[in-house]
Design a protein around this motif. Sequence first.
Motif, PDB file in Angstrom:
ATOM      1  N   PRO A  46       0.824  -1.220   0.000  1.00 41.96           N
ATOM      2  CA  PRO A  46       0.000   0.000   0.000  1.00 41.96           C
ATOM      3  C   PRO A  46       0.859   1.272   0.000  1.00 41.96           C
ATOM      4  O   PRO A  46       0.496   2.274  -0.601  1.00 41.96           O
ATOM      5  N   ARG A  47       2.031   1.185   0.635  1.00 39.02           N
ATOM      6  CA  ARG A  47       2.874   2.369   0.753  1.00 39.02           C
ATOM      7  C   ARG A  47       4.281   1.887   1.098  1.00 39.02           C
ATOM      8  O   ARG A  47       4.504   0.706   1.362  1.00 39.02           O
ATOM      9  N   LYS A  48       5.241   2.833   1.157  1.00 48.80           N
ATOM     10  CA  LYS A  48       6.620   2.464   1.466  1.00 48.80           C
ATOM     11  C   LYS A  48       6.733   1.793   2.834  1.00 48.80           C
ATOM     12  O   LYS A  48       5.870   1.964   3.693  1.00 48.80           O
ATOM     13  N   PHE A  49       7.829   1.052   3.009  1.00 45.21           N
ATOM     14  CA  PHE A  49       7.969   0.269   4.242  1.00 45.21           C
ATOM     15  C   PHE A  49       9.408   0.328   4.721  1.00 45.21           C
ATOM     16  O   PHE A  49      10.332  -0.105   4.031  1.00 45.21           O
ATOM     17  N   ASP A  63       8.294   1.679  10.385  1.00 45.86           N
ATOM     18  CA  ASP A  63       7.171   0.771  10.130  1.00 45.86           C
ATOM     19  C   ASP A  63       7.378  -0.510  10.916  1.00 45.86           C
ATOM     20  O   ASP A  63       6.458  -1.026  11.546  1.00 45.86           O
ATOM     21  N   VAL A  64       8.605  -1.025  10.854  1.00 43.24           N
ATOM     22  CA  VAL A  64       8.995  -2.129  11.731  1.00 43.24           C
ATOM     23  C   VAL A  64      10.331  -1.762  12.364  1.00 43.24           C
ATOM     24  O   VAL A  64      11.281  -1.412  11.672  1.00 43.24           O
ATOM     25  N   GLY A  85       5.266   2.389  13.875  1.00 40.47           N
ATOM     26  CA  GLY A  85       5.787   3.719  14.163  1.00 40.47           C
ATOM     27  C   GLY A  85       5.894   4.488  12.864  1.00 40.47           C
ATOM     28  O   GLY A  85       5.913   3.906  11.784  1.00 40.47           O
ATOM     29  N   GLY A  86       5.942   5.807  12.979  1.00 38.81           N
ATOM     30  CA  GLY A  86       6.115   6.586  11.762  1.00 38.81           C
ATOM     31  C   GLY A  86       5.822   8.035  12.042  1.00 38.81           C
ATOM     32  O   GLY A  86       5.130   8.361  13.000  1.00 38.81           O
ATOM     33  N   LEU A  87       6.362   8.890  11.173  1.00 34.89           N
ATOM     34  CA  LEU A  87       6.189  10.319  11.386  1.00 34.89           C
ATOM     35  C   LEU A  87       5.165  10.817  10.378  1.00 34.89           C
ATOM     36  O   LEU A  87       4.041  10.372  10.415  1.00 34.89           O
ATOM     37  N   GLY A  88       5.537  11.718   9.492  1.00 37.74           N
ATOM     38  CA  GLY A  88       4.569  12.176   8.496  1.00 37.74           C
ATOM     39  C   GLY A  88       3.422  12.943   9.140  1.00 37.74           C
ATOM     40  O   GLY A  88       3.534  13.401  10.266  1.00 37.74           O
ATOM     41  N   ARG A  89       2.299  13.045   8.378  1.00 38.74           N
ATOM     42  CA  ARG A  89       1.235  13.903   8.899  1.00 38.74           C
ATOM     43  C   ARG A  89       0.500  13.305  10.087  1.00 38.74           C
ATOM     44  O   ARG A  89      -0.160  14.011  10.828  1.00 38.74           O
ATOM     45  N   SER A  90       0.556  11.989  10.267  1.00 38.52           N
ATOM     46  CA  SER A  90      -0.031  11.385  11.464  1.00 38.52           C
ATOM     47  C   SER A  90       1.057  10.610  12.199  1.00 38.52           C
ATOM     48  O   SER A  90       1.277   9.443  11.911  1.00 38.52           O
ATOM     49  N   ARG A 103       0.022   3.923   5.231  1.00 37.52           N
ATOM     50  CA  ARG A 103       1.152   3.326   5.954  1.00 37.52           C
ATOM     51  C   ARG A 103       0.652   2.322   6.991  1.00 37.52           C
ATOM     52  O   ARG A 103      -0.482   2.401   7.465  1.00 37.52           O
ATOM     53  N   ILE A 104       1.520   1.423   7.396  1.00 39.53           N
ATOM     54  CA  ILE A 104       1.107   0.369   8.333  1.00 39.53           C
ATOM     55  C   ILE A 104       0.693   0.966   9.677  1.00 39.53           C
ATOM     56  O   ILE A 104      -0.132   0.395  10.401  1.00 39.53           O
ATOM     57  N   LYS A 105       1.222   2.150  10.013  1.00 39.44           N
ATOM     58  CA  LYS A 105       0.859   2.759  11.300  1.00 39.44           C
ATOM     59  C   LYS A 105      -0.649   3.000  11.397  1.00 39.44           C
ATOM     60  O   LYS A 105      -1.239   2.864  12.463  1.00 39.44           O
TER      61      LYS A 105
END
Lengths: 578, 170
Positions: free
Chosen positions: A190-193, A211-212, A232-237, A277-279
Amino acid sequence: MTATAFRADPGIPGPGTFGSEPDDHAGIYRYDDLDRRFVAERVEQFSKQVTRRLAGELTEDEFKPLRLMNGLYLQLHAYMLRIAVPYGVLTTTQFRKLSEIGRKYDKGYGHFTTRQNLQFNWIKLEDTPAILGELAEVDMHALQTSGNCVRNVTTDQFVGASADEIVDGRVYAEILRQWTIAHPEFTYLPRKFKIAIMGSDSDRAAIRTHDVGVIAKRNEAGETGFTFYVGGGLGRSPFVGKLVREWVPEQDFAAYLEAILRVYNQYGRRDNIYKARIKILVHQLGIDKFKAEVEEEFARLPRPKFTLAPEIVEGIRARFASPGLERLPAESAEFERSKAENVEFARWSTVNLAAHKAPGYAIVSVSLKPAGGIPGDITSEQMDTLADLADRYSFGEIRVTHAQNLVLAHVRKDDLFDLWRQLDAIGLATANIGLIGDIIACPGLDYCALANARSIPLAQAISARFADPARQQAIGELGIKISGCINACGHHHVGHIGILGVDKRGEERYQITIGGDATLTTAIGDIIGPAVTEEAAVDAIDTMVEIYLANRTEGERFLDTIRRIGHGPFKESIYAAD
Amino acid sequence: MPLIEDGRPAEDSWTSVPDGEPVPGDIPAIISFERWQAERDSFAGRNTKLGVRLKGGTLAPAIAEDLDRFALVAVEFPKFRDGRGFSTARELRERYGYEGEIRAVGHVLPDQYLFLKRTGFTSVEAPEGTNLESWVNALSEVSVVYQPGLGKDDPNPLINRWLKSEAVQG
């Protein structure tokens, strides 16, 4: 420390050693003929894809992901080529080639990224086949540095050298590198990992922002196993990675990742790029439900197909044999004397060195953050000299850090003064690792089509304001991270001070957060008030530093003072004056 | 639409039957999963091969119970970037032990053919207007694979080379 752990062993060169390499090298994975054939075939495949695009057989929409999976982005002013540096480790042969490419095809410099990769920002599309060909000569490529696939795996920049290391993360990062290359099932996710792995109790790889995130450890029986964090992840959320399993045995390392990826590939959202993203999946399912899905998938994955046999792990571990470290006394009289005689060298030694596992050695961080400079940039001239220094002092090996600095991992304490003088001569002896001048910044609006504001000039203004190395050292550990837009490539959410560039009616403004933390105690920073101008942002940081210095207790870090006294005093002092 | 099998264009013995149209009883026919759900009883006495077509959002578990009724499962890619189908095929093979034909349909690119094959697909219905030559070339472009896959001729994964390398003994 056993005597046999550091035998004078040149390492196992492997079938594909470079002819020009120094005999004595640190444990660097060497390509063999099959690795080389793969890269050559992929370069050829990409050149056919370009031809098919030009012939109209592939639409632009179809071509774009194929181009991205070869590391080629279209930015604001030019193409950008992002070159993979697996887990941030380079030979000097590779480093010199990057310098040469920078000189020939870019503007005489390169830019290291927060994913331990290298970007060239001024590439001509027509030069890319030649560049990829030159990279292939030194076993490098730009594969999977973009696109919705598993990206370059990152790890601790001190891996294999650090005194606090429990498990050598390179071995497992390399296994993941191989396992995820052109994975048939997980190349159209679905998106980068993004995966990061750490093998000690200190988190130098921002595990819970990935992501992992994997922590390699040992149990009481001395067996290797892994703690997995997911989502885990940053970005807008922004989300902090959640614990999904405390102990995955070594033999199931790949299988467990396979299970996570399969759940994500099937159930991750594909209707909205910002929620893909997986988050978001972990957040929407809840960690318990997500975990149950993963465990179910993991339990039924066919064995032994997905089992990582101990022989495979040992085979790869053998490629990372210790370099030919000498047995040395723990202390070096020469080093101590030089520190006593030279205050600048003493400061650099305090700030930029880390403890090596072998007595008499140190790990050297080379800051790419001079006062007023562009974080992560290095000129081809500097690269050439640094490669010579790495050959002479550190087994022909250079690492890239996620903080956009470089590392010489195995330097004799006796050699430190000589090394420092030569680094100083090329402007690479800035003593600010982990300090306020060691700013992480994305390329921002100077390069990036997504950005709302420039990051680089602000980073330059801040590091110029705090140029005095004595003042930086007095302030102590303080990480500033700057992103030019909500995609958060500069990791602003987890900066002790984070800065986000925003666009306010056509004007560049900067929103400030405080209290972020990228280590295992991961925290997302708090916004302290409305966005301000670049100049006001620099002043605000100065003000916050003064409040911290006035309030800190003995030995207390900026982050700890914030946690103790709260964000109120910082907000008030900045916005009170308006 | 052209059918690709084992890296070559092939004759299609199957007929895709749109919902609402009668299903011929004497030739292999592919019906939609939705039709199967609504009319499954009407196929009880059928003696000719039946296939089912899954939309991109319909994952393997949805059809798992009924797999023994189908000689073919067609997995639809709504957009080539939507990679769920790779997992669907792999689940059909590895989790449910399905041994019939798995066919990729919808928006797929020759550049994905190797991945399709390695996740358990046996045939591909290439989009109309596709360049068949690109499909024919697709399987031989990259000969090196690193991880275990599916398919009878899937090569030994590269990661296993360490089992035979001298480094292991050294």
